[in-house]
Write a protein that holds these residues in place. Sequence first.
Motif, PDB file in Angstrom:
ATOM      1  N   ALA A   8       0.586  -0.986   0.186  1.00 33.72           N
ATOM      2  CA  ALA A   8       0.158   0.457   0.241  1.00 33.72           C
ATOM      3  C   ALA A   8       0.816   1.345   0.121  1.00 33.72           C
ATOM      4  CB  ALA A   8      -0.869   0.155   1.214  1.00 33.72           C
ATOM      5  N   LEU A   9       1.560   1.549   0.336  1.00 27.78           N
ATOM      6  CA  LEU A   9       2.644   2.107   0.587  1.00 27.78           C
ATOM      7  C   LEU A   9       3.446   2.821  -0.341  1.00 27.78           C
ATOM      8  CD1 LEU A   9       4.522   1.103   4.211  1.00 27.78           C
ATOM      9  CD2 LEU A   9       2.756   4.098   3.460  1.00 27.78           C
ATOM     10  N   VAL A  10       4.067   1.397  -1.294  1.00 27.13           N
ATOM     11  CA  VAL A  10       4.808   1.857  -2.235  1.00 27.13           C
ATOM     12  C   VAL A  10       3.588   2.062  -3.548  1.00 27.13           C
ATOM     13  CG1 VAL A  10       5.488   0.238  -4.706  1.00 27.13           C
ATOM     14  CG2 VAL A  10       6.463  -0.467  -2.019  1.00 27.13           C
ATOM     15  N   GLU A  11       3.195   2.015  -3.601  1.00 30.74           N
ATOM     16  CA  GLU A  11       1.186   2.434  -4.159  1.00 30.74           C
ATOM     17  C   GLU A  11       1.074   3.964  -4.269  1.00 30.74           C
ATOM     18  OE1 GLU A  11      -2.948   0.979  -5.901  1.00 30.74           O
ATOM     19  OE2 GLU A  11      -1.612  -0.124  -5.324  1.00 30.74           O
ATOM     20  N   GLN A  12       1.137   3.995  -2.673  1.00 29.65           N
ATOM     21  CA  GLN A  12       0.995   5.071  -2.690  1.00 29.65           C
ATOM     22  C   GLN A  12       1.881   6.049  -2.753  1.00 29.65           C
ATOM     23  OE1 GLN A  12      -0.869   6.739   1.244  1.00 29.65           O
ATOM     24  NE2 GLN A  12       1.671   6.929   1.276  1.00 29.65           N
ATOM     25  N   GLU A  13       3.012   5.640  -3.039  1.00 25.47           N
ATOM     26  CA  GLU A  13       3.833   6.889  -3.534  1.00 25.47           C
ATOM     27  C   GLU A  13       4.121   6.383  -5.025  1.00 25.47           C
ATOM     28  OE1 GLU A  13       7.152   9.557  -2.735  1.00 25.47           O
ATOM     29  OE2 GLU A  13       5.865   8.776  -1.284  1.00 25.47           O
ATOM     30  N   PHE A  14       4.381   5.351  -5.459  1.00 24.51           N
ATOM     31  CA  PHE A  14       5.163   5.123  -7.106  1.00 24.51           C
ATOM     32  C   PHE A  14       3.580   5.101  -7.864  1.00 24.51           C
ATOM     33  CE2 PHE A  14       8.342   4.213  -4.199  1.00 24.51           C
ATOM     34  CZ  PHE A  14       9.452   4.664  -4.947  1.00 24.51           C
ATOM     35  N   GLY A  15       2.719   5.263  -6.975  1.00 24.27           N
ATOM     36  CA  GLY A  15       1.434   4.821  -8.229  1.00 24.27           C
ATOM     37  C   GLY A  15       1.245   2.716  -8.067  1.00 24.27           C
ATOM     38  N   ALA A  16       1.036   2.062  -8.586  1.00 27.33           N
ATOM     39  CA  ALA A  16       0.240   1.057  -8.694  1.00 27.33           C
ATOM     40  C   ALA A  16       1.908   0.177 -10.220  1.00 27.33           C
ATOM     41  CB  ALA A  16      -0.677   0.146  -9.030  1.00 27.33           C
ATOM     42  N   GLY A  17       1.547   0.389 -10.671  1.00 20.67           N
ATOM     43  CA  GLY A  17       2.472  -0.387 -12.032  1.00 20.67           C
ATOM     44  C   GLY A  17       4.015   0.237 -11.930  1.00 20.67           C
TER      45      GLY A  17
END
Length: 75
Positions: A8-17
């Motif tokens: 969730a943090l990775v997606e929040q920071e960079f976006g899913a893709g």
Amino acid sequence: MRLSEFWALVEQEFGAGYGAVVTRTQTLGSLGGRTADDALGQGEQVRTVWEAICRDMDIAPEHHHLPDLPAREQR
């Protein structure tokens, strides 16, 4: 920290893709030159991997944690 929180943090920071690309390809000095995916696969603690991403990629301190959910969403 749970693995789901990490993603969730990775997606929040960079976006899913792009987040998936970052964890798969970005080598991190704080992890001995391993990628986040490699470190997690080798049993590194999830929090240690997230902290390495934050440190090595200059993530703003206010983005190091998930935002608090409004009270009604926490149920």
